[in-house]
Design an enzyme around this catalytic site. Structure first.
Site, short mmCIF file in Angstrom:
data_model
loop_
_atom_site.label_atom_id
_atom_site.label_comp_id
_atom_site.label_asym_id
_atom_site.label_seq_id
_atom_site.Cartn_x
_atom_site.Cartn_y
_atom_site.Cartn_z
N ASN A 166 0.84 -1.20 0.00
CA ASN A 166 0.00 0.00 0.00
C ASN A 166 0.87 1.24 0.00
O ASN A 166 1.96 1.27 0.59
CB ASN A 166 -1.01 0.00 1.15
CG ASN A 166 -0.41 -0.16 2.52
OD1 ASN A 166 0.59 -0.85 2.70
ND2 ASN A 166 -1.00 0.48 3.51
N GLU A 178 -3.01 -4.68 -2.95
CA GLU A 178 -3.54 -5.62 -3.94
C GLU A 178 -3.59 -4.98 -5.32
O GLU A 178 -3.23 -5.59 -6.32
CB GLU A 178 -4.95 -6.08 -3.57
CG GLU A 178 -5.04 -6.83 -2.26
CD GLU A 178 -5.37 -5.91 -1.09
OE1 GLU A 178 -4.73 -4.84 -0.97
OE2 GLU A 178 -6.24 -6.27 -0.29
N CYS A 210 -10.15 -5.25 0.43
CA CYS A 210 -11.27 -4.30 0.48
C CYS A 210 -12.17 -4.48 -0.75
O CYS A 210 -11.79 -5.14 -1.73
CB CYS A 210 -10.76 -2.86 0.57
SG CYS A 210 -10.24 -2.15 -1.00
N1 THU Z 1 -5.27 -1.29 2.46
C1 THU Z 1 -4.73 -2.19 1.59
O1 THU Z 1 -3.56 -2.05 1.20
N2 THU Z 1 -5.49 -3.22 1.19
C2 THU Z 1 -6.78 -3.44 1.55
O2 THU Z 1 -7.41 -4.38 1.07
C3 THU Z 1 -7.40 -2.56 2.53
C4 THU Z 1 -6.62 -1.38 2.95
C5 THU Z 1 -4.45 -0.16 2.93
C6 THU Z 1 -4.90 1.19 2.44
C7 THU Z 1 -4.42 2.09 3.55
O3 THU Z 1 -3.08 2.44 3.29
C8 THU Z 1 -4.46 1.23 4.79
O4 THU Z 1 -4.49 -0.11 4.33
C9 THU Z 1 -5.64 1.48 5.70
O5 THU Z 1 -6.82 1.48 5.00
#
Ligand code: THU
Length: 132
Positions: free
Chosen positions: A46, A59, A90
């Site tokens: 992320n 992802e 998500c």
């Molecule tokens: N995040 C992801 O990388 N993948 C997900 O499926 C859900 C959320 C990240 C985005 C943000 O940087 C942090 O997790 C909190 O939402």
């Protein structure tokens, strides 16, 4: 390679990718790895932004990296975070994964070594469909 070995390999690559996560705002680091139909692996983490909405999930970084390399068929995706239970992708990432891996296996993992494998069709049973 056995199914279990492959799963563990993808989780391990997602775990390594997580180390590059840029998450100063949520302080929640995520790593992902996708396996494409011809056996290649692409990873992602992320990447947050001061303008929060510009943040991208691990992802989607992994999926877009595969697509940018010409790989449009995803066979499996592993995602990992430091969560009490294996972390689930998500909704936005599920929709994106639907586009390139509607029949893929989703491997949800945590740093404690727990994981769960769920077919995409079970994780995302009613996808948006543009056909009319
Ligand atoms: N995040 C992801 O990388 N993948 C997900 O499926 C859900 C959320 C990240 C985005 C943000 O940087 C942090 O997790 C909190 O939402």
């Amino acid at each position: 390679m056995s199914q279990e070995l492959l799963i563990n390999r993808l989780i391990d690559l997602a775990r390594q990718a997580r180390q590059a996560a840029y998450a100063p705002y949520a302080d929640f680091k995520v790593g992902a790895a996708v396996l494409t139909a011809d056996g290649r692996v692409f990873t992602g983490c992320n990447i947050e932004n001061a303008s929060y909405g510009a943040t991208i999930c691990a992802e989607r970084v992994a999926i877009f990296s595969a697509v940018a390399a010409g790989q449009r068929q995803i066979a499996a995706l592993a995602v990992i975070a430091d969560t009490p239970k294996p972390v689930a992708p998500c909704g936005l990432c599920r929709q994106v994964l639907q586009e390139f891996g509607p029949d893929c296996q989703v491997i949800m993992a945590n740093l404690a070594g727990e994981y769960q494998v769920v077919p995409m069709a079970q994780l995302f049973p009613y996808p948006f469909d543009l056909s009319r």
